[in-house]
Design an enzyme around this catalytic site. Structure first.
Site, PDB file in Angstrom:
ATOM      1  CE1 TYR A   1      -3.171  -2.894   0.272  1.00 62.52           C
ATOM      2  CE2 TYR A   1      -3.531  -2.378   2.578  1.00 62.52           C
ATOM      3  CZ  TYR A   1      -3.816  -3.149   1.477  1.00 62.52           C
ATOM      4  OH  TYR A   1      -4.737  -4.150   1.559  1.00 62.52           O
TER       5      TYR A   1
ATOM      6  CB  SER B   1     -14.214  -3.602  -0.310  1.00 60.14           C
ATOM      7  OG  SER B   1     -12.985  -3.041  -0.712  1.00 60.14           O
ATOM      8  N   PRO B   2     -16.272  -3.676   2.827  1.00 63.57           N
ATOM      9  CG  PRO B   2     -16.497  -3.140   5.095  1.00 63.57           C
ATOM     10  CD  PRO B   2     -15.469  -3.290   4.007  1.00 63.57           C
ATOM     11  CG  LEU B   3     -19.089   0.626   3.824  1.00 67.94           C
ATOM     12  CD1 LEU B   3     -18.539   1.913   4.398  1.00 67.94           C
ATOM     13  CD2 LEU B   3     -20.588   0.533   4.069  1.00 67.94           C
ATOM     14  N   GLY B   4     -18.540  -1.868  -0.415  1.00 66.41           N
ATOM     15  CA  GLY B   4     -18.476  -1.896  -1.883  1.00 66.41           C
ATOM     16  C   GLY B   4     -17.598  -0.799  -2.445  1.00 66.41           C
ATOM     17  NE  ARG B   5     -12.766  -2.782  -4.858  1.00 66.21           N
ATOM     18  CZ  ARG B   5     -11.626  -3.097  -4.255  1.00 66.21           C
ATOM     19  NH1 ARG B   5     -10.950  -2.158  -3.635  1.00 66.21           N
ATOM     20  NH2 ARG B   5     -11.163  -4.328  -4.262  1.00 66.21           N
ATOM     21  N   GLY B   6     -16.996   1.985  -1.202  1.00 70.49           N
ATOM     22  CA  GLY B   6     -17.661   3.259  -0.994  1.00 70.49           C
ATOM     23  C   GLY B   6     -18.962   3.420  -1.758  1.00 70.49           C
ATOM     24  CG  PHE B   7     -21.416   1.892  -5.746  1.00 68.61           C
ATOM     25  CD1 PHE B   7     -21.245   2.875  -6.711  1.00 68.61           C
ATOM     26  CD2 PHE B   7     -22.586   1.147  -5.769  1.00 68.61           C
ATOM     27  CE1 PHE B   7     -22.216   3.105  -7.675  1.00 68.61           C
ATOM     28  CE2 PHE B   7     -23.562   1.373  -6.725  1.00 68.61           C
ATOM     29  CZ  PHE B   7     -23.376   2.351  -7.680  1.00 68.61           C
TER      30      PHE B   7
ATOM     31  CG  HIS C   1      -1.988  -8.810  -0.026  1.00 72.92           C
ATOM     32  ND1 HIS C   1      -1.441  -7.554  -0.129  1.00 72.92           N
ATOM     33  CD2 HIS C   1      -3.317  -8.616  -0.144  1.00 72.92           C
ATOM     34  CE1 HIS C   1      -2.390  -6.653  -0.287  1.00 72.92           C
ATOM     35  NE2 HIS C   1      -3.541  -7.275  -0.313  1.00 72.92           N
TER      36      HIS C   1
END
Length: 326
Positions: free
Chosen positions: A56, A201-207, A122
């Site tokens: 990262y 990404s539990p928020l769908g990459r913010g979507f 990873h």
């Protein structure tokens, strides 16, 4: 407070903090001061699990996290990763024993710590038996440089093989209302073996927060511009999902993102999502979702509004998709 959960034998807060976006992927790295303040606020709110990786920001994210936890190490369950490498800009995986050790030593230096609490493979190297990789990882545990071991985006069979060499404490894979591929085979194997699950990404990459309505509003270097679900055509269909989620959230007096995150939290006592943010405002919103209780009726309505097969587009373009599920 948000309570605790167990990943294998490792006790952590019920929600962690993904730190990747502080240094890469979602726009310019613009404010390390706010990122450090976000880490500090997370600890104040009871978050303990901080997640980073050696790739990262080409190592800069580990350095940032290391600065943020200086003087606070005893309050942190520190997770990082190895095994993703780039050759001519193309992502691949490396899992040979020499690379395992070299990567761990470098991460310890960048983080400024003497041990890593949870060390993930990873991505799985298709050219190196996972037994070799995990043999090297077990040596790091024996030396006290690592406490627990995890694996990311692996298949059910690979998880079993790794676990036969040394106990897998946690699986980290994408899991959200619009990414549910691990539910059929991987989750049952983890539960059979007592392995915790850390959804990224539990928020769908913010979507799923409803904050993204078009790629033109994303920064030029934002990785989401290259993801199929954000592509023209797919995006419009996926926005219908968010609208349905938003309506349900309004009934409960929460945001669409909080409802989506609460759904992930409800998947089990062995599930510890790591929503990522570099802003205290969004951190506080996410942590609040960890205490949002959903009834069976709530869950049924959410899953009806966002059925697993309604999402348009694949998770990744082909070049990245080949590195997952090995």
């Amino acid at each position: 407070m948000i309570g605790t959960r167990k990943l294998g034998e490792l006790v952590v807060a019920a929600q962690g903090l993904g730190c990747m976006g502080m240094s890469q992927a979602y726009g310019v790295r613009d404010d390390d001061t706010e990122s450090v303040a976000t880490v500090h606020r997370a600890l104040e709110l009871g978050v303990t699990l901080l997640d980073t990786a050696n790739v990262y920001g080409a190592g800069t994210n580990e350095e940032l996290v290391g600065r943020a936890i200086a003087g606070k190490r005893d309050r942190v369950v520190l997770a990082t990763k190895f095994g993703v490498v780039f050759d001519d800009g193309k992502q691949s995986a490396r899992g040979d024993a020499a690379h395992v050790r070299e990567s761990a030593e470098a991460s310890l230096r960048r983080l400024g710590v003497d041990h890593i609490d949870l060390y993930y493979q990873h991505r799985v190297d298709p050219d190196v038996p996972v037994e070799e990789t995990w043999g090297a990882l077990s040596e790091l545990v024996a030396e006290g440089k690592v406490r627990y071991l995890g694996i990311s985006e692996a298949s059910a069979d690979t998880i079993r093989r790794a676990h036969d060499v040394y106990p897998v404490t946690a699986l980290q894979s994408e899991w959200s209302l619009w990414t549910r591929g691990i539910e059929d085979e991987v989750v049952p194997v983890c539960r059979e073996l007592g392995i915790g699950i850390v959804p990224f990404s539990p928020l769908g990459r913010g979507f799923l927060t409803g904050s993204i309505t078009g790629v033109d509003e994303l920064p030029p270097d934002d990785m989401r511009r290259n993801l199929p679900r954000f592509a023209e055509g797919n995006l419009d269909r996926n926005l219908l999902i968010v609208e349905a989620l938003r309506k349900l959230a309004a009934e409960k007096g929460v945001t669409a993102g909080q409802l989506a995150l609460a759904w992930v939290q409800s998947r089990g006592a062995d599930v510890v999502p790591i929503p990522g943010t570099k802003r205290r405002k969004y951190l506080e919103e996410n942590v609040a979702a960890a205490t949002l209780e959903l009834s069976e009726e709530d869950i049924a309505r959410i899953e009806s509004a966002v059925p697993a097969d309604a999402v348009a587009g694949e998770r990744y373009p082909a070049a990245l998709a080949r590195n997952v599920g090995r």
